[in-house]
Structure formats: structure tokens, C-alpha cells
Scaffold this motif. Structure first.
Motif, PDB file in Angstrom:
ATOM      1  N   LEU A   5     -16.744 -16.589 111.299  1.00  0.00           N
ATOM      2  CA  LEU A   5     -16.478 -15.354 112.018  1.00  0.00           C
ATOM      3  C   LEU A   5     -15.795 -14.372 111.081  1.00  0.00           C
ATOM      4  O   LEU A   5     -14.812 -14.715 110.424  1.00  0.00           O
ATOM      5  CB  LEU A   5     -15.567 -15.634 113.224  1.00  0.00           C
ATOM      6  N   ILE A   6     -16.337 -13.165 111.004  1.00  0.00           N
ATOM      7  CA  ILE A   6     -15.698 -12.096 110.232  1.00  0.00           C
ATOM      8  C   ILE A   6     -15.188 -11.059 111.209  1.00  0.00           C
ATOM      9  O   ILE A   6     -15.915 -10.596 112.091  1.00  0.00           O
ATOM     10  CB  ILE A   6     -16.688 -11.442 109.244  1.00  0.00           C
ATOM     11  N   ILE A   7     -13.903 -10.701 111.062  1.00  0.00           N
ATOM     12  CA  ILE A   7     -13.332  -9.642 111.876  1.00  0.00           C
ATOM     13  C   ILE A   7     -12.870  -8.514 110.955  1.00  0.00           C
ATOM     14  O   ILE A   7     -12.672  -8.708 109.761  1.00  0.00           O
ATOM     15  CB  ILE A   7     -12.147 -10.156 112.734  1.00  0.00           C
ATOM     16  N   SER A   8     -12.734  -7.340 111.514  1.00  0.00           N
ATOM     17  CA  SER A   8     -12.247  -6.194 110.751  1.00  0.00           C
ATOM     18  C   SER A   8     -11.848  -5.119 111.747  1.00  0.00           C
ATOM     19  O   SER A   8     -12.494  -4.955 112.785  1.00  0.00           O
ATOM     20  CB  SER A   8     -13.335  -5.676 109.801  1.00  0.00           C
ATOM     21  N   ASN A   9     -10.778  -4.397 111.436  1.00  0.00           N
ATOM     22  CA  ASN A   9     -10.248  -3.433 112.399  1.00  0.00           C
ATOM     23  C   ASN A   9     -10.021  -2.084 111.728  1.00  0.00           C
ATOM     24  O   ASN A   9      -9.024  -1.857 111.053  1.00  0.00           O
ATOM     25  CB  ASN A   9      -8.929  -3.958 113.000  1.00  0.00           C
ATOM     26  N   CYS A  10     -10.997  -1.202 111.884  1.00  0.00           N
ATOM     27  CA  CYS A  10     -10.880   0.180 111.417  1.00  0.00           C
ATOM     28  C   CYS A  10     -10.721   0.251 109.892  1.00  0.00           C
ATOM     29  O   CYS A  10      -9.886   0.993 109.373  1.00  0.00           O
ATOM     30  CB  CYS A  10      -9.708   0.876 112.104  1.00  0.00           C
ATOM     31  N   VAL A  11     -11.544  -0.502 109.176  1.00  0.00           N
ATOM     32  CA  VAL A  11     -11.432  -0.585 107.722  1.00  0.00           C
ATOM     33  C   VAL A  11     -12.715  -0.173 107.013  1.00  0.00           C
ATOM     34  O   VAL A  11     -12.675   0.530 105.996  1.00  0.00           O
ATOM     35  CB  VAL A  11     -11.042  -2.017 107.297  1.00  0.00           C
ATOM     36  N   ILE A  12     -13.860  -0.593 107.528  1.00  0.00           N
ATOM     37  CA  ILE A  12     -15.116  -0.356 106.811  1.00  0.00           C
ATOM     38  C   ILE A  12     -15.391   1.133 106.634  1.00  0.00           C
ATOM     39  O   ILE A  12     -15.994   1.552 105.645  1.00  0.00           O
ATOM     40  CB  ILE A  12     -16.274  -1.092 107.506  1.00  0.00           C
ATOM     41  N   ASN A  13     -14.920   1.969 107.566  1.00  0.00           N
ATOM     42  CA  ASN A  13     -15.086   3.417 107.404  1.00  0.00           C
ATOM     43  C   ASN A  13     -14.396   3.914 106.137  1.00  0.00           C
ATOM     44  O   ASN A  13     -14.764   4.943 105.577  1.00  0.00           O
ATOM     45  CB  ASN A  13     -14.569   4.163 108.634  1.00  0.00           C
ATOM     46  N   LEU A  14     -13.352   3.196 105.689  1.00  0.00           N
ATOM     47  CA  LEU A  14     -12.608   3.595 104.489  1.00  0.00           C
ATOM     48  C   LEU A  14     -13.309   3.187 103.201  1.00  0.00           C
ATOM     49  O   LEU A  14     -12.925   3.635 102.119  1.00  0.00           O
ATOM     50  CB  LEU A  14     -11.212   2.967 104.521  1.00  0.00           C
ATOM     51  N   SER A  15     -14.318   2.344 103.318  1.00  0.00           N
ATOM     52  CA  SER A  15     -15.002   1.860 102.123  1.00  0.00           C
ATOM     53  C   SER A  15     -15.925   2.930 101.542  1.00  0.00           C
ATOM     54  O   SER A  15     -16.706   3.551 102.275  1.00  0.00           O
ATOM     55  CB  SER A  15     -15.839   0.616 102.458  1.00  0.00           C
ATOM     56  N   PRO A  16     -15.883   3.132 100.229  1.00  0.00           N
ATOM     57  CA  PRO A  16     -16.802   4.080  99.603  1.00  0.00           C
ATOM     58  C   PRO A  16     -18.191   3.494  99.394  1.00  0.00           C
ATOM     59  O   PRO A  16     -19.090   4.191  98.971  1.00  0.00           O
ATOM     60  CB  PRO A  16     -16.118   4.383  98.258  1.00  0.00           C
ATOM     61  N   GLU A  75       4.209  -3.334 113.465  1.00  0.00           N
ATOM     62  CA  GLU A  75       4.567  -1.928 113.201  1.00  0.00           C
ATOM     63  C   GLU A  75       3.778  -1.347 112.028  1.00  0.00           C
ATOM     64  O   GLU A  75       3.465  -0.149 112.016  1.00  0.00           O
ATOM     65  CB  GLU A  75       6.060  -1.808 112.917  1.00  0.00           C
ATOM     66  N   LYS A  76       3.457  -2.157 111.058  1.00  0.00           N
ATOM     67  CA  LYS A  76       2.757  -1.662 109.865  1.00  0.00           C
ATOM     68  C   LYS A  76       1.238  -1.810 109.966  1.00  0.00           C
ATOM     69  O   LYS A  76       0.526  -1.587 108.978  1.00  0.00           O
ATOM     70  CB  LYS A  76       3.248  -2.421 108.615  1.00  0.00           C
ATOM     71  N   PHE A  77       0.748  -2.177 111.129  1.00  0.00           N
ATOM     72  CA  PHE A  77      -0.697  -2.405 111.283  1.00  0.00           C
ATOM     73  C   PHE A  77      -1.376  -1.184 111.897  1.00  0.00           C
ATOM     74  O   PHE A  77      -0.828  -0.544 112.794  1.00  0.00           O
ATOM     75  CB  PHE A  77      -0.948  -3.639 112.163  1.00  0.00           C
ATOM     76  N   TYR A  78      -2.571  -0.881 111.422  1.00  0.00           N
ATOM     77  CA  TYR A  78      -3.343   0.253 111.944  1.00  0.00           C
ATOM     78  C   TYR A  78      -4.749  -0.241 112.280  1.00  0.00           C
ATOM     79  O   TYR A  78      -5.438  -0.811 111.435  1.00  0.00           O
ATOM     80  CB  TYR A  78      -3.423   1.375 110.906  1.00  0.00           C
ATOM     81  N   GLY A  79      -5.166  -0.026 113.528  1.00  0.00           N
ATOM     82  CA  GLY A  79      -6.497  -0.460 113.961  1.00  0.00           C
ATOM     83  C   GLY A  79      -6.996   0.405 115.100  1.00  0.00           C
ATOM     84  O   GLY A  79      -6.247   1.223 115.647  1.00  0.00           O
ATOM     85  N   CYS A  80      -8.271   0.233 115.473  1.00  0.00           N
ATOM     86  CA  CYS A  80      -8.871   1.106 116.496  1.00  0.00           C
ATOM     87  C   CYS A  80      -9.602   0.329 117.572  1.00  0.00           C
ATOM     88  O   CYS A  80     -10.362   0.905 118.340  1.00  0.00           O
ATOM     89  CB  CYS A  80      -9.847   2.098 115.836  1.00  0.00           C
ATOM     90  N   GLY A  81      -9.405  -1.011 117.632  1.00  0.00           N
ATOM     91  CA  GLY A  81     -10.128  -1.763 118.649  1.00  0.00           C
ATOM     92  C   GLY A  81      -9.639  -3.181 118.772  1.00  0.00           C
ATOM     93  O   GLY A  81      -8.559  -3.537 118.293  1.00  0.00           O
ATOM     94  N   ASN A  82     -10.443  -3.993 119.435  1.00  0.00           N
ATOM     95  CA  ASN A  82     -10.122  -5.401 119.664  1.00  0.00           C
ATOM     96  C   ASN A  82     -11.200  -6.260 119.005  1.00  0.00           C
ATOM     97  O   ASN A  82     -12.184  -6.634 119.644  1.00  0.00           O
ATOM     98  CB  ASN A  82     -10.066  -5.699 121.168  1.00  0.00           C
ATOM     99  N   PRO A  83     -11.029  -6.571 117.721  1.00  0.00           N
ATOM    100  CA  PRO A  83     -12.114  -7.255 117.002  1.00  0.00           C
ATOM    101  C   PRO A  83     -12.043  -8.773 117.030  1.00  0.00           C
ATOM    102  O   PRO A  83     -12.692  -9.425 116.216  1.00  0.00           O
ATOM    103  CB  PRO A  83     -11.915  -6.746 115.574  1.00  0.00           C
TER     104      PRO A  83
END
Length: 760
Positions: A548-559, A452-460
Motif C-alpha cells: 500500500l502506498i499512501i501520500s497526502n498532498c505531496v505529488i502536486n509538489l513534484s516537478p 502540528e508540523k504536518f500538512y495534508g489535504c485528505g484522508n489517504p
């Protein structure tokens, strides 16, 4: 497209297609360890642009060239190929100038194209490898008495011919008060030794000479240095459709005939971009015929072409891909001899006074160079969106100057503002396809609060990762970490890194019980660390510590996306992969969007323009980003929809493999075959490497060198068989492979395998 261009390009491409068609039937089924009976060594780009390309002894190479052109050849009739005749008739102004050049100068000259543009009055021209000086004499007429021409050559006998007639030609034929030509003995790799200063030339020309150089990188770099801003290198040379074996590269006659030193076309483009000429434009292309049977047998299936290229120097304005800024260019018809139209390259014919929509590169080429007086460039947008350079788009300034303020905004949005995914104002966290069965099964067992507290945009998360060390960047509440914990098994490990304490609290609360009670592990294989994804070293993550590095809709938030990707590359082990989903845009965004707090939290404000993302990947070492999934994001909120305008956003899953020295920026053909064994759990029938490459179990498939490395030298290797190596180079890879999806959107992005070549 200008008349004749289609035919010219067909000549170049037909040779490549013929190679595939001639070999296509047998290359798939050969069951040997290599696809060629007598493999030849491959040559890396570093070798192909250094003295080693033509032999390790640089001085010996130069002496061989001096001897061939100073002693062996008496006239162009002695040549054994069409290298010096494979060019189209020059424009009228050049033809007229050629007619007045002294006969001896013409007879002793060897060239393969038309490297002199018209409309160059008053310019300072530099001719590299001028030989007997024919092109210098032509340029001397075209630049007029106020212009100047400098010829550089290393062969004394050729320079003697050039200087003998210069004074009389300028005085008696052109009617000048003084000669505007100067000839210097020197090497084109060392123009500084010839006294040529930075920015001392407006136009650099050269005719079938750079292929003879044992250090082409230095030649191009020196040319860039001596060119003034707004200048152009306009030159003809010989190129090949593949990398050549040593037997060809070191053959003295093929060297003198300009074939041995010819660069593979894609390597030339790579080299241009490396020194600063980021968008090479092709003007003419003609195939070269080899008359001599012995030489013809030696080169085999290799095809050689005489090509005229235009390289413009407009620092900071010309990009490696053609981008649209809503610009229009109009040719005034003012170049002498060209009143009706002007051909910038084989793709762009400007009809006089007819406006033409152009990319930013073309606008700079005709508006910010010596061509500027002959063109008008206008912007069509009433309220233009400011362009943002790559440096800005991958640093803190993309999302605001105050880096910590950006991070705090993200923490607040995900720690306080959002209570669940229902609070989102876009489809960013739902714009993805259903995951594979193994991931679906793992998701079902994840604790409800974590989901419920997770936010993502794909299947990484790829399947078949048992035993791997996984790193989850921006893990949030840990949903993907929990899934990965099941897929890697008890012998694998998962580390989640996030900067939001409230999210990490959810992730850690359930971890021990999940591993013990749900997965039945003796110990928890998950670790969660509070930290910033741009500074993984501060989180204690060492070089090569992840498979293996995974990430789900996070790097866009990086400055600081450049640092995030660079650090990810660092912690990946060789043969590792970064497999992640994120949000991307179809254009560069204006500041009003990039700094909007809600759009930042919704993952839109920080989304990179797709081409800029590909550029950034290559910069840090991920040379061939592969796209696996792509779904358009819908904006529900009317206010946000109005603010972003026509910009389109996509949730995309990319695969970035780390195989140092093996993955190139374009897909090259080495005659390799790959076969999927069907051994990845849940995927017995087929495996989708990316949107362009579907492997059917036990069916051999022709693959480019990059794909062969991705499936044969990474964590995927146990599941694939690769036949062949990089011993033989056949040119650029032409794909006929089945695809994982037929979506037009998927093939619209440059930079993925076989989805497009260099911008030309």
C-alpha cells in the motif's frame, strides 16, 4: 444535436439496456461459481486486433475472404444479413455520382455505409478494400480531374471489374482527359508493399472491409502513416456491442458477412487511440439485421451495427477527451450541396454562419484539416491562457525548468516559512472530510509536535490494512505514518520518504517511544528515509516491496509527476494499491500560476488538471483511477485569489490499484457479482470502494470487471466474495449500484467507474 441523431444513438444504447434489464433480476442471486452455465472464453484486446481474432493462420483467413467475395457471392442478393444494406441514403452529390457508375461495378460491390464525404475536390483519396470499385468511381467524380483516387484490394476478380470500366468512365462519363483512378492488388495491412508512401493521401475511405482483416491494428496504423497531416480516415464498418466468442469469430459465413471480424466498439476506440486517432467521431449508426435463422441462433444476444467513423490526423492537437479553450467555429456554407448546414458527427451540426462554441478537438478537426477552407475558427478570450501539453505538465517544466530550484523552493516553504498549519493562506490542509473512526482514534494518539508540523489535504489511509507493508510518499513530519503504524499492527511495516531534513527530524524523534509506549510494540515498525519520491530506487526501495502506498498532498509538489507515479507503480506489489490525497484543478494552469512560489508551497501551482491526471495514471499502468472523496479548496488570500482567476481547486482522494492485465480503461461487463463480508474493522455494515460503488454487507452487487479485480485480486480480497469470471463479455458495464455520495462534483470527472465512456 442533429435531426435523427437521437434516434440513431437510441438504437445503439437500447440494445445495451435490454441486456441489463433482461438479466438484471437473476444475475444478482445466482449462488454458483459462475453466472453463466456454459461460459465462453474471453478475448483480450491484443487477440481481438491480431490474426488470432479470426483464426491463427493469417493466410487462411485472407483466402477465405477472397473465396467468399470472389466466388461464393454473385451479387448482394446472396447475402444472409443486412450488413451491406444497413445504411442511410447518401447525400445528393453522392447519389448523383452513384447513378452514373457502371452497372456491373455496382452489382459486384458490397458495403455497409456511406464512407465518402462531399466537398473533397482536389484531394488524394485512398480506398482500402475497394472491391469492384464503386466508391472509387464516386470519389473520382467528387475529387475532380485535379484529384486522384487509388483503390487497393486483394481479390483479383473484384479488381478486374474495377479496372475494366475505369478509362471509359473517366473519359466518356466524366469528360476527363485521363483517368484519375488507379487500382492496385495488395493487402490493406501492408500498404507499403503496394507502394504507398508516408503522407500520400488526404482522405482514406473504406466500406465494410476492415472487419475482414486479421490484423486490424496494422490496418489502422498503416492508414495513419499514409495520411498526410490534416487528413482524414472516413469509413464505414461493422461493430458489435460485446466481444465475440471463438465460435462466432471463426465461422466462415459470418466472416464473409462481416460479422465474425467485427470489433467490440470500445476496443475499436482503444485501438484508434493507440495508433494516433485519439478522438474517433461517429457520424452514422444503424443496426444490422440477421435474416438467416442458423446464423441468428449462433450469435445469440450479440447486436451488430453499421457505423461510419471519422478519424482525423492532426498530430499533437487532438486529445483523448474534449477540452475547452474558449474557441468558436463557424461554417461558411461553401461545401457543394450543403449550403445550409454541415454535420461533423452525430453531436455537431454547424448551421451556416452561426457561431458555435467548440472543444479544442473539434476546432482542430474543422480548422486544421482538409475542412479548413470551409470554416472559420476564432478564440473568444481577449487574453488567452497558453495551453500546456501533457508532457510539459508532468515534467520539470510545469513548475520551472530548474528542477533542483523547484525542490529547494518546496524545502524552504515547508522547512522554514511554515511554522504550523495556521500559516497557510488557503484551506488546502483543511479541505477534507472527517476520517473514519479507526483513523480518528489513531490520530488522537499521535504526538502533538508531529501533528502540528504536518500538512495534508485528505484522508489517504484506508482501514483494514493489518499486516501490510505501507510506503508513505512525502511523509513530512510523519503523521500519516504514525497512524498507519497502528493500523498495520506489529507484523506490518511503514516506510516514510521525504526530502526535507527538518520534517524528517520531527518524524524520527518520537517514533521509537510511540511504538514502544503508545502502541506497546516490541520494536518500532516505522522507518524514515531522506529521499525524493521521483527516485525511490535511490532510497533503496525495490520492485514490489510495498502493498500500500499512501501520500497526502505531496505529488502536486513534484516537478516530475510522471516519474513519481511510475516509480510508485514499480514498488507496488501486484494486488497493491496507491491510496492518496492531493490537489487538482478543473483546468490547465497558466505559467504565471504554475511558477508562483507561494502557490507552489500552498500546493496549487503544481496541481494537475484532473483529466491530465487520469491520462497520466493510464500511461504508467493505473488504468482505472477511482475517486473516493472530493472537497473544494478555498483561497483566503485576496492576492492569490485574483491571480488564479476562475480556476477551481479540489482536494481529492484517489485509489489506484495494480492488477496487471486485469484492469481496463473502461468498465466492461462480464456478468460478475461481488459481495462484501463486513469483516473490515470499523466497517461492519458497508464499504465504500469509491464515490460510485458502495457495498452493503452480505448484499450481492453486479460489478464491472475492473471492480471485480479491485476487490477480488488485491489486498481487499479476504473481505469480499466474487462470483463469476471473465469467461463471457456482455459489453460496456451499465451501473445501477448505490453510490457512496450523491455530490454532483463527484460525478463530474471522467475516468472513474461508470462515470462516462469514450469521447465521441
Amino acid at each position: 444535436m442533429l435531426p435523427g441523431t437521437q434516434l440513431t444513438r437510441r438504437v445503439c444504447r437500447s440494445a445495451v439496456k435490454q441486456q441489463v434489464n433482461n438479466r438484471g433480476s437473476w444475475r444478482i442471486v445466482v449462488p454458483s461459481a459462475a453466472t453463466m452455465a456454459a461460459p465462453m472464453e474471453s478475448a483480450a484486446l491484443a487477440e481481438l486486433t491480431s490474426a488470432k481474432q479470426l483464426g491463427g493462420d493469417l493466410a487462411a483467413v485472407m483466402e477465405s475472404v477472397r473465396e467468399y467475395y470472389g466466388e461464393t457471392l454473385k451479387s448482394s442478393g446472396d447475402l444472409r444479413t443486412s450488413a451491406c444494406t444497413a445504411c442511410k441514403p447518401p447525400p445528393p452529390a453522392v447519389r448523383a455520382a452513384l447513378g452514373a457508375v457502371p452497372q456491373e461495378v455496382k452489382e459486384k460491390f458490397y458495403g455497409c455505409g456511406n464512407p465518402i464525404p462531399v466537398g473533397i475536390e482536389g484531394l488524394r483519396v485512398l480506398d482500402l478494400g475497394c472491391g469492384s470499385g464503386r466508391d472509387c468511381y464516386v470519389a473520382a467524380r467528387l475529387v475532380g480531374e485535379k484529384g486522384s483516387v487509388t483503390g487497393v484490394d486483394m481479390t483479383p476478380s473484384q479488381l478486374e471489374v474495377a479496372t475494366t470500366h475505369a478509362e471509359a468512365y473517366c473519359r466518356d462519363t466524366l469528360g476527363y482527359a485521363r483517368s484519375n483512378m488507379t487500382f492496385i492488388q495488395g493487402e490493406i495491412e501492408y500498404l507499403d508493399r503496394a507502394g504507398l508512401k508516408d503522407g500520400s493521401a488526404d482522405l482514406v475511405i473504406s466500406n465494410c472491409v476492415i472487419n475482414l482483416s486479421p490484423d486490424k491494428a496494422r490496418v489502422l496504423s498503416e492508414s495513419y502513416r499514409v495520411l498526410a497531416d490534416g487528413g482524414e480516415m472516413h469509413f464505414s464498418d461493422v461493430y458489435c456491442d460485446r466481444r465475440l466468442p471463438a465460435a462466432v469469430r471463426t465461422h466462415p459465413v459470418l466472416l464473409g458477412e462481416c460479422l465474425a471480424g467485427s470489433l467490440y466498439i470500445n476496443d475499436f476506440i482503444r485501438l484508434c487511440r493507440k495508433v494516433g486517432f485519439t478522438d474517433p467521431r461517429q457520424l452514422e449508426c444503424e443496426e444490422i439485421i440477421i435474416h438467416d435463422p442458423e446464423l441468428k441462433e449462433l450469435v445469440g444476444e450479440s447486436r451488430f451495427y453499421s457505423i461510419t467513423y471519422r478519424l482525423f490526423k492532426v498530430p499533437g492537437q487532438i486529445e483523448d477527451l474534449c477540452e475547452e479553450y474558449g474557441q468558436v467555429a463557424l461554417y461558411k456554407g461553401t461545401i457543394p450541396g450543403l449550403p445550409s448546414a454541415y454535420d461533423l458527427d452525430d453531436h455537431h451540426r454547424f448551421v451556416t454562419n452561426k457561431p458555435m462554441l467548440v472543444c479544442g478537438n473539434t476546432a482542430s478537426m474543422v480548422g486544421e484539416t482538409w475542412l479548413g477552407p470551409h470554416f472559420t475558427v476564432i478564440a473568444t478570450m481577449a487574453a488567452p491562457v497558453e495551453s500546456a501539453a501533457l508532457a510539459e505538465l508532468t515534467s520539470a517544466t510545469q513548475l520551472g525548468e530548474d528542477l533542483e530550484a523547484v525542490r529547494e523552493s518546496v524545502r524552504e516553504y515547508y522547512g522554514e516559512t511554515l511554522k504550523s498549519s495556521d500559516d497557510l493562506r488557503t484551506s488546502v490542509c483543511t479541505a477534507c472530510k472527517p476520517p473514519p473512526p479507526a483513523v480518528r482514534a489513531a490520530l488522537a494518539a499521535v504526538p502533538q509536535e508531529v501533528k502540528e508540523k504536518f500538512y495534508g489535504c485528505g484522508n489517504p489511509i484506508p482501514v483494514g490494512i493489518e499486516g501490510l507493508r505501507v510506503l508513505d510518499l512525502g511523509c513530512g513530519s510523519g503523521r500519516d505514518s504514525y497512524v498507519a503504524a497502528r493500523l498495520v499492527g506489529e507484523k506490518g511495516s511503514v516506510t516514510g520518504v521525504d526530502m526535507t531534513p527538518s520534517q524528517l527530524e520531527v518524524a524520527t524523534t518520537h517514533a521509537e517511544a510511540y511504538c514502544r509506549d503508545t502502541l506497546g510494540y516490541a520494536r518500532c515498525n516505522m522507518t524514515f528515509i531522506q529521499g525524493e519520491i521521483e527516485y525511490l530506487d535511490r532510497a533503496g526501495l525495490e520492485d514490489g516491496s510495498a502493498d500500500l502506498i499512501i501520500s497526502n498532498c505531496v505529488i502536486n509538489l513534484s516537478p516530475d509527476k510522471a516519474r513519481a507515479l511510475s516509480d510508485a507503480y514499480r514498488v507496488l506489489a501486484d494486488g497493491g494499491e496507491m491510496h492518496f490525497s492531493d490537489v487538482y484543478c478543473d483546468r490547465r494552469l497558466p505559467a504565471a500560476v504554475r511558477t508562483h512560489p507561494v502557490l507552489l508551497g500552498e500546493c496549487l501551482a503544481g496541481s494537475l488538471y484532473i483529466n491530465d491526471f487520469v491520462r497520466l495514471c493510464r500511461k504508467v499502468g493505473f488504468m482505472d483511477p477511482r475517486q473516493l472523496e472530493r472537497e473544494e479548496i478555498t483561497i483566503h488570500d485576496p492576492e492569490l485569489k485574483e491571480l488564479v482567476g476562475d480556476a477551481r481547486f479540489y482536494g481529492i482522494t484517489y485509489r489506484l490499484f495494480k492488477v496487471p492485465g486485469q484492469i481496463e480503461d473502461l468498465c466492461e461487463d462480464y456478468g460478475q457479482v461481488a459481495l462484501y463480508k463486513g469483516t473490515i474493522p470499523g466497517l461492519p455494515n458497508a464499504y465504500d470502494l469509491d464515490v460510485h460503488t458502495r457495498f452493503v454487507t452480505n448484499k450481492p452487487m453486479l460489478v464491472c470487471g475492473n471492480t471485480a479485480s479491485m476487490v477480488g485480486e488485491t489486498w481487499l480480497a479476504p473481505h469480499f466474495t466474487v462470483i463469476g469470471d471473465r469467461a463471457v463479455h456482455f459489453g460496456q458495464f451499465i451501473s445501477s449500484a448505490p453510490t457512496a455520495t450523491s455530490s454532483p462534483a463527484a460525478s463530474a470527472v471522467r475516468g472513474v467507474c461508470c462515470a462516462g465512456g469514450p469521447c465521441a
